[in-house]
Write a protein that holds these residues in place. Structure first.
Motif, PDB file in Angstrom:
ATOM      1  N   TYR A 176      44.884  54.076  45.493  1.00  0.00           N
ATOM      2  CA  TYR A 176      46.102  53.376  45.876  1.00  0.00           C
ATOM      3  C   TYR A 176      46.633  52.589  44.680  1.00  0.00           C
ATOM      4  O   TYR A 176      45.857  51.977  43.946  1.00  0.00           O
TER       5      TYR A 176
ATOM      6  N   LEU B 150      53.590  44.557  43.793  1.00  0.00           N
ATOM      7  CA  LEU B 150      54.108  43.339  44.406  1.00  0.00           C
ATOM      8  C   LEU B 150      55.391  42.990  43.676  1.00  0.00           C
ATOM      9  O   LEU B 150      55.364  42.520  42.547  1.00  0.00           O
TER      10      LEU B 150
ATOM     11  N   SER C 175      51.109  44.275  39.853  1.00  0.00           N
ATOM     12  CA  SER C 175      50.546  45.442  40.529  1.00  0.00           C
ATOM     13  C   SER C 175      49.038  45.490  40.294  1.00  0.00           C
ATOM     14  O   SER C 175      48.506  44.804  39.415  1.00  0.00           O
TER      15      SER C 175
ATOM     16  N   THR D 113      45.460  48.448  41.108  1.00  0.00           N
ATOM     17  CA  THR D 113      45.014  49.738  41.628  1.00  0.00           C
ATOM     18  C   THR D 113      43.714  49.562  42.404  1.00  0.00           C
ATOM     19  O   THR D 113      42.912  48.671  42.120  1.00  0.00           O
TER      20      THR D 113
ATOM     21  N   VAL E 133      55.670  44.201  49.143  1.00  0.00           N
ATOM     22  CA  VAL E 133      54.498  45.052  48.923  1.00  0.00           C
ATOM     23  C   VAL E 133      54.881  46.519  49.077  1.00  0.00           C
ATOM     24  O   VAL E 133      55.448  46.924  50.091  1.00  0.00           O
TER      25      VAL E 133
ATOM     26  N   GLU F 177      50.291  49.379  55.758  1.00  0.00           N
ATOM     27  CA  GLU F 177      50.047  48.123  55.070  1.00  0.00           C
ATOM     28  C   GLU F 177      50.822  47.004  55.754  1.00  0.00           C
ATOM     29  O   GLU F 177      51.926  47.206  56.222  1.00  0.00           O
TER      30      GLU F 177
ATOM     31  N   ASP G  70      50.119  55.809  47.814  1.00  0.00           N
ATOM     32  CA  ASP G  70      48.848  56.455  48.132  1.00  0.00           C
ATOM     33  C   ASP G  70      48.851  57.809  47.446  1.00  0.00           C
ATOM     34  O   ASP G  70      49.533  58.722  47.874  1.00  0.00           O
TER      35      ASP G  70
ATOM     36  N   ILE H  61      52.950  50.299  48.578  1.00  0.00           N
ATOM     37  CA  ILE H  61      51.682  50.978  48.302  1.00  0.00           C
ATOM     38  C   ILE H  61      51.944  52.453  48.097  1.00  0.00           C
ATOM     39  O   ILE H  61      52.525  53.111  48.958  1.00  0.00           O
TER      40      ILE H  61
ATOM     41  N   LEU I 119      46.366  41.079  52.380  1.00  0.00           N
ATOM     42  CA  LEU I 119      46.951  42.404  52.521  1.00  0.00           C
ATOM     43  C   LEU I 119      45.899  43.266  53.192  1.00  0.00           C
ATOM     44  O   LEU I 119      44.758  43.332  52.727  1.00  0.00           O
TER      45      LEU I 119
ATOM     46  N   ILE J 290      44.912  47.068  54.411  1.00  0.00           N
ATOM     47  CA  ILE J 290      45.233  48.489  54.274  1.00  0.00           C
ATOM     48  C   ILE J 290      44.345  49.254  55.241  1.00  0.00           C
ATOM     49  O   ILE J 290      43.119  49.136  55.204  1.00  0.00           O
TER      50      ILE J 290
ATOM     51  N   VAL K  65      49.170  49.463  44.209  1.00  0.00           N
ATOM     52  CA  VAL K  65      49.842  48.430  44.990  1.00  0.00           C
ATOM     53  C   VAL K  65      50.774  47.658  44.070  1.00  0.00           C
ATOM     54  O   VAL K  65      50.336  47.102  43.060  1.00  0.00           O
TER      55      VAL K  65
END
Length: 115
Positions: free
Chosen positions: A60, A64, A69, A71, A23, A35, A27, A25, A46, A48, A62
């Motif tokens: 964000y 994987l 992925s 948002t 993972v 996270e 930002d 993230i 997950l 946050i 994110v």
């Protein structure tokens, strides 16, 4: 904020598709996001959190691993000062992959993300 991430109806963390190490993230608000994986309502999720959340919008991205992925766009407001614990940020709106989520329909405070 907790997120259960599903792919083909299966939790990607529960069945080994991804681990916490996969993972990442991003930002876009340059805030410090924390996270980690946690068990929420007996489901891997997950989580946050950000100790610096205040009123405003947060975005964000994110990822994987290299393949998946999603948002997250959020809006936080501060609770009224007249309340017992005034000035605490609370979530008032969230979009996952550009789809607005009805907060009243979220079960147990965990949002579901379908990849």
């Amino acid at each position: 904020m907790g997120f259960e991430v599903l792919q083909n109806g299966e939790n990607v963390f529960d069945f080994g598709s991804y681990s916490g190490d996969d993972v990442v993230i991003d930002d876009t608000n340059a805030q410090t996001a924390v996270e980690f994986l946690s068990s929420i309502n007996d489901r891997p999720a997950l989580l946050i959190q950000d100790s610096d959340w205040t009123a405003g919008n947060y975005n964000y991205a994110v990822a994987l691993g290299d393949d998946d992925s999603f948002t997250i766009r959020t809006t936080f407001e501060l609770s009224d000062d007249s309340e017992c614990c005034g000035g605490i940020p609370f979530l008032t709106a969230i979009e996952i992959n550009d789809v607005e989520i009805n907060l009243a329909e979220v079960s147990g405070g965990v949002f579901t993300v379908n990849l």
